[in-house]
Write a protein that holds these residues in place. Structure first.
Motif, mmCIF file in Angstrom:
data_model
loop_
_atom_site.group_PDB
_atom_site.id
_atom_site.type_symbol
_atom_site.label_atom_id
_atom_site.label_comp_id
_atom_site.label_asym_id
_atom_site.label_seq_id
_atom_site.Cartn_x
_atom_site.Cartn_y
_atom_site.Cartn_z
ATOM 1 N N HIS A 3 8.461 -0.493 1.024
ATOM 2 C CA HIS A 3 7.343 -0.088 1.891
ATOM 3 C C HIS A 3 6.129 0.192 1.014
ATOM 4 N N LEU A 4 5.239 -0.739 0.904
ATOM 5 C CA LEU A 4 4.130 -0.581 -0.035
ATOM 6 C C LEU A 4 2.982 0.196 0.596
ATOM 7 N N GLY A 5 2.351 1.051 -0.210
ATOM 8 C CA GLY A 5 1.222 1.847 0.252
ATOM 9 C C GLY A 5 -0.094 1.351 -0.326
ATOM 10 N N THR A 6 -1.148 2.102 -0.065
ATOM 11 C CA THR A 6 -2.489 1.644 -0.460
ATOM 12 C C THR A 6 -2.629 1.505 -1.970
ATOM 13 N N THR A 7 -1.946 2.377 -2.738
ATOM 14 C CA THR A 7 -2.122 2.303 -4.192
ATOM 15 C C THR A 7 -1.230 1.246 -4.838
ATOM 16 N N ASP A 8 -0.519 0.486 -4.021
ATOM 17 C CA ASP A 8 0.277 -0.636 -4.548
ATOM 18 C C ASP A 8 -0.510 -1.950 -4.541
#
Ligand code: FES
Ligand code: FE2
Length: 421
Positions: A357-362
């Motif tokens: 589950h990737l977030g904005t900082t990924d």
């Protein structure tokens, strides 16, 4: 997340796979030059992209890289005699030069032409920056040799080591391009617990500027008096350049750049080349400085097994100390790369990216995967992938600075992001 199909496409590096074909379009580190210290010295085993090879320095000082098994009856060339500009198999004496030609076949009649028909596989080699580089792709597509600033830096100003990481190259590369984890995984002083909620410093704004070689990745953290701008360079397929540990460049203390080249040994293991250099001609990189840096990283001379794996590894849980984790540092593990390896190897040989589950900082990781996927398709279409032309990256440099809050990094740091060696 990735589909299982894209995950396969990105992580398999054997001959004939899409990523294997892409990696084979670039010059890759195959060994450290000092591992072949003398002409006609002991041959060296090299495993690269799932292929078993043997490197040897011949009588002229030139390095050859040939198949690990003799084309006669597949005996191991590792035991071969390195003599008179060739490597001689000790089973029946067949001898091959660094271009792979069979130059002697003493087990056949003297008038036999058989030796003109037999070759051992071989790859071209180029030495620079203390590294033996090879190109394993189609000969007609061989690019110009690598031209990174760390390769051009004088030997007095540069240092390179290697470590083996037991996981697929992609999760190691992802760790190298993930600036955000530094505020957590590598946090040394858990006594200062504010880091967990200090979003100003733990949630960087990420700018990713795609270039002809890969991208420039800028993490911007707002500090009370300034902005901390950390600029990484990503050169395809798997080079990262950044400031050294501790923000020394940011404080103007150490004119040093560090980085890695992640080279697949095979699908489940990676040879990590760790380079570091001083970009100030007046400030050589001393051996003491280099060894101290490697030791902080957890890969100093006393930290490695003979096969270049860490002594602190999965068999001993990387030396985790739960008391230290409560009081001393974030992980309870000592050594910056030891911390990285614990997490990256602990994910398993190849991460199932359909479960993440990737977030904005990924964002930097997402863009890197897109560039690599695109490049595999470009190669399939017969096009040149990004970053094989050294002129696209030769002037590239990383940077790390505190700048005034109102300025933009583009104007303030542009000159510092240009190589001068
Ligand atoms: S197997 Fe090498 S010479 Fe026979
Ligand atoms: Fe890390």
């Amino acid at each position: 997340m990735l589909t299982p199909q894209d995950n396969e496409r990105l992580t398999r590096v054997g001959a004939g796979t899409p990523m294997g074909n892409l990696y084979r379009r670039y010059w890759l580190p195959a060994a450290i030059s000092s591992a072949l210290p003398e002409n006609d010295g002991a041959p060296l085993r090299v495993r690269l992209l799932g292929e078993d090879l043997i490197a040897f320095r011949d009588s002229n000082g030139d390095v050859g890289l040939v198949g690990a098994f003799c084309p006669h009856r597949r005996a191991p060339m590792f035991f071969g005699r390195n003599e008179e500009c060739g490597l001689r198999c000790v089973y029946h004496g067949w001898k091959f030069d660094r271009a792979g030609e069979c130059v002697d076949m003493p087990s056949e009649p003297p008038d036999s032409l058989f030796k003109t028909k037999v070759r051992i596989e071989s790859y071209p080699v180029w030495e620079g920056g203390g590294i033996v580089w090879t190109y394993m792709g189609p000969p007609e597509l061989q690019p110009a040799p690598p031209d990174f600033e760390f390769v051009r830096a004088p030997a007095t100003h540069a240092y390179v080591t290697r470590t083996v990481e037991d996981c697929n190259y992609l999760q190691a590369l992802e760790g190298g391009l993930d600036s955000t984890h530094i505020s957590f995984l590598h946090k040394q002083n858990a006594g200062d617990v504010t880091y967990l909620h200090d979003y100003e410093s733990t949630v960087p704004r990420i700018d990713v500027e795609v270039t002809d070689y890969g991208y420039m990745y800028i993490g911007i953290r707002h500090l009370p008096e300034s902005q901390w701008v950390r600029g990484y360079q990503y050169v395809m397929p798997a080079v990262q350049m950044r400031d050294g540990f501790g923000g020394g460049n940011r404080r103007g203390e150490t004119p040093k750049i560090s980085g890695h080249y992640w080279v697949p040994i095979d699908d489940a293991a990676t040879m990590v080349y760790n380079f570091r250099y001083s970009y100030d001609p007046a400030d050589p990189l001393t051996l003491d400085d280099a060894v101290a840096y490697e030791t902080i990283a957890g890969r100093g001379p006393g930290d490695l097994l003979p096969d270049f794996r860490l002594k602190k590894n999965r068999t001993n849980d990387y030396g985790i100390d739960r008391a230290l984790q409560k009081t001393g540092n974030f992980t309870g593990i000592v050594g910056v790369n030891t911390q990285d390896y614990a997490l990256q190897e602990g994910m398993g040989p190849i991460v199932d990216r359909s479960q993440e589950h990737l977030g904005t900082t990924d964002r930097a990781i997402i863009v890197m995967r897109q560039l690599l996927l695109e490049a595999t398709y470009a190669v399939e279409r017969g096009e040149a992938p990004r970053g094989i032309d050294p002129s696209t990256y030769r002037s590239v440099r990383s940077f790390d600075r505190n700048i005034p809050r109102e300025s933009s990094w583009q104007t303030t740091i542009a000159a510092e992001a240009t190589a001068r060696y």
